[in-house]
Design a protein around this motif. Structure first.
Motif, mmCIF file in Angstrom:
data_model
loop_
_atom_site.group_PDB
_atom_site.id
_atom_site.type_symbol
_atom_site.label_atom_id
_atom_site.label_comp_id
_atom_site.label_asym_id
_atom_site.label_seq_id
_atom_site.Cartn_x
_atom_site.Cartn_y
_atom_site.Cartn_z
ATOM 1 N N GLU A 134 0.838 -1.194 0.000
ATOM 2 C CA GLU A 134 0.000 0.000 0.000
ATOM 3 C C GLU A 134 0.875 1.248 0.000
ATOM 4 O O GLU A 134 2.041 1.215 0.386
ATOM 5 N N THR A 135 0.296 2.338 -0.447
ATOM 6 C CA THR A 135 1.008 3.610 -0.478
ATOM 7 C C THR A 135 1.321 4.068 0.934
ATOM 8 O O THR A 135 0.502 3.913 1.844
ATOM 9 N N CYS A 136 2.511 4.615 1.112
ATOM 10 C CA CYS A 136 2.920 5.194 2.394
ATOM 11 C C CYS A 136 2.807 6.714 2.278
ATOM 12 O O CYS A 136 3.244 7.299 1.285
ATOM 13 N N VAL A 137 2.217 7.349 3.278
ATOM 14 C CA VAL A 137 2.079 8.799 3.305
ATOM 15 C C VAL A 137 2.799 9.324 4.537
ATOM 16 O O VAL A 137 2.575 8.835 5.647
ATOM 17 N N ILE A 138 3.685 10.316 4.318
ATOM 18 C CA ILE A 138 4.473 10.903 5.406
ATOM 19 C C ILE A 138 4.324 12.419 5.377
ATOM 20 O O ILE A 138 4.412 13.036 4.312
ATOM 21 N N ALA A 139 4.124 13.016 6.547
ATOM 22 C CA ALA A 139 4.147 14.470 6.699
ATOM 23 C C ALA A 139 5.560 14.867 7.129
ATOM 24 O O ALA A 139 6.097 14.290 8.080
ATOM 25 N N PHE A 140 6.154 15.817 6.404
ATOM 26 C CA PHE A 140 7.510 16.282 6.699
ATOM 27 C C PHE A 140 7.519 17.777 6.982
ATOM 28 O O PHE A 140 6.950 18.557 6.215
ATOM 29 N N ALA A 141 8.183 18.168 8.050
ATOM 30 C CA ALA A 141 8.529 19.566 8.302
ATOM 31 C C ALA A 141 10.043 19.649 8.165
ATOM 32 O O ALA A 141 10.780 18.993 8.913
ATOM 33 N N LEU A 142 10.525 20.410 7.166
ATOM 34 C CA LEU A 142 11.959 20.556 6.896
ATOM 35 C C LEU A 142 12.370 21.969 7.265
ATOM 36 O O LEU A 142 11.829 22.938 6.730
ATOM 37 N N ILE A 143 13.315 22.084 8.179
ATOM 38 C CA ILE A 143 13.758 23.380 8.685
ATOM 39 C C ILE A 143 15.242 23.527 8.381
ATOM 40 O O ILE A 143 16.039 22.629 8.662
ATOM 41 N N ALA A 144 15.609 24.658 7.787
ATOM 42 C CA ALA A 144 16.992 24.906 7.366
ATOM 43 C C ALA A 144 17.966 24.656 8.506
ATOM 44 O O ALA A 144 17.696 24.964 9.667
ATOM 45 N N ALA A 145 19.111 24.079 8.144
ATOM 46 C CA ALA A 145 20.171 23.793 9.109
ATOM 47 C C ALA A 145 21.517 24.012 8.436
ATOM 48 O O ALA A 145 21.615 24.011 7.212
ATOM 49 N N LYS A 146 22.541 24.181 9.249
ATOM 50 C CA LYS A 146 23.890 24.245 8.701
ATOM 51 C C LYS A 146 24.246 22.868 8.157
ATOM 52 O O LYS A 146 23.776 21.854 8.682
ATOM 53 N N PRO A 147 25.096 22.803 7.108
ATOM 54 C CA PRO A 147 25.516 21.482 6.634
ATOM 55 C C PRO A 147 26.229 20.710 7.741
ATOM 56 O O PRO A 147 26.963 21.282 8.550
ATOM 57 N N VAL A 148 25.997 19.412 7.771
ATOM 58 C CA VAL A 148 26.686 18.519 8.702
ATOM 59 C C VAL A 148 28.166 18.511 8.324
ATOM 60 O O VAL A 148 28.517 18.629 7.146
ATOM 61 N N THR A 149 29.047 18.359 9.316
ATOM 62 C CA THR A 149 30.474 18.252 9.031
ATOM 63 C C THR A 149 31.000 16.917 9.542
ATOM 64 O O THR A 149 30.496 16.364 10.518
ATOM 65 N N ALA A 150 32.017 16.414 8.850
ATOM 66 C CA ALA A 150 32.733 15.206 9.271
ATOM 67 C C ALA A 150 34.211 15.489 9.089
ATOM 68 O O ALA A 150 34.641 15.859 7.987
ATOM 69 N N ASN A 151 34.986 15.350 10.161
ATOM 70 C CA ASN A 151 36.420 15.663 10.131
ATOM 71 C C ASN A 151 36.675 17.066 9.599
ATOM 72 O O ASN A 151 37.605 17.309 8.833
ATOM 73 N N GLY A 152 35.811 18.016 9.983
ATOM 74 C CA GLY A 152 35.980 19.412 9.605
ATOM 75 C C GLY A 152 35.539 19.759 8.200
ATOM 76 O O GLY A 152 35.634 20.905 7.783
ATOM 77 N N LYS A 153 35.035 18.781 7.435
ATOM 78 C CA LYS A 153 34.593 19.038 6.057
ATOM 79 C C LYS A 153 33.067 19.005 6.001
ATOM 80 O O LYS A 153 32.440 18.080 6.547
ATOM 81 N N PRO A 154 32.454 19.981 5.309
ATOM 82 C CA PRO A 154 30.995 19.978 5.206
ATOM 83 C C PRO A 154 30.499 18.863 4.302
ATOM 84 O O PRO A 154 31.097 18.556 3.279
ATOM 85 N N LEU A 155 29.402 18.234 4.693
ATOM 86 C CA LEU A 155 28.719 17.230 3.897
ATOM 87 C C LEU A 155 27.549 17.944 3.234
ATOM 88 O O LEU A 155 26.520 18.166 3.848
ATOM 89 N N LEU A 156 27.731 18.320 1.983
ATOM 90 C CA LEU A 156 26.777 19.176 1.290
ATOM 91 C C LEU A 156 25.558 18.401 0.797
ATOM 92 O O LEU A 156 25.612 17.183 0.618
ATOM 93 N N PRO A 157 24.457 19.128 0.555
ATOM 94 C CA PRO A 157 23.259 18.496 0.000
ATOM 95 C C PRO A 157 23.577 17.794 -1.307
ATOM 96 O O PRO A 157 24.435 18.250 -2.076
ATOM 97 N N GLN A 158 22.904 16.696 -1.558
ATOM 98 C CA GLN A 158 23.062 15.981 -2.823
ATOM 99 C C GLN A 158 21.812 15.192 -3.128
ATOM 100 O O GLN A 158 21.038 14.888 -2.240
ATOM 101 N N GLY A 159 21.664 14.867 -4.412
ATOM 102 C CA GLY A 159 20.546 14.050 -4.866
ATOM 103 C C GLY A 159 19.282 14.811 -4.998
ATOM 104 O O GLY A 159 18.219 14.390 -5.079
#
Length: 159
Positions: A134-159
């Motif tokens: 069956e179809t899955c329905v999800i409600a999403f609230a997306l709130i701006a955030a700083k990019p996540v970092t790993a070892n001091g490098k930003p993990l930028l949006p993708q896809g």
């Protein structure tokens, strides 16, 4: 959209009294991939949010998230939905309203979410796969955030 959604939006009249600005069946359904549809209920730009005015942003063309803003959308995922690994620069609050879906992270971990489950997605790469019937329905609230970092490098949006 698989389910009927009623959208009620409040505001104020010229004297500052509360009133209903919008009371309607949601009609703005979009799809960017096979098996997934979404409707934007509301979006904002800037913090703190400005609640003045009566402009309806629901039909504004936006990406998954808004830099320095927020998006509230309802998404339906049909069985066999096309894959889309992605990451956003936002904190996403999700509530499964109907059906079930598998969230697959980039390390291969899979978590099945069912109606009534809630999710806090914190900038991770993930995909939504509906292996159910069956179809899955999800409600999403997306709130701006700083990019996540790993070892001091930003993990930028993708896809």
């Amino acid at each position: 959209m698989t389910i009927k959604l009623r959208r009620v939006v409040t505001g104020h009249d010229d004297q500052g009294r509360a009133r209903v600005l919008i009371d309607e069946q949601v009609q703005n359904t979009f799809s960017h991939r096979a098996g997934a549809e979404f409707s934007v209920v509301w979006s904002t730009e800037g913090f703190p949010v400005d609640n003045d005015g009566n402009e309806d942003p629901a039909n504004k063309k936006i990406g998954t998230a808004i830099e320095n803003g927020s998006v509230f959308r309802i998404v339906s995922f049909a069985p066999g939905v096309a894959p889309r690994n992605h990451r956003t620069s936002s904190i996403d609050y999700g509530v499964v309203m109907q059906g079930e879906i598998d969230m697959i992270l980039d390390d291969g971990v899979t978590v099945t979410l069912r109606a009534g489950d809630v999710l806090v997605q914190r900038g991770t790469i993930h995909d939504w796969v509906n292996n159910g019937t069956e179809t899955c329905v999800i409600a999403f609230a997306l709130i701006a955030a700083k990019p996540v970092t790993a070892n001091g490098k930003p993990l930028l949006p993708q896809g």
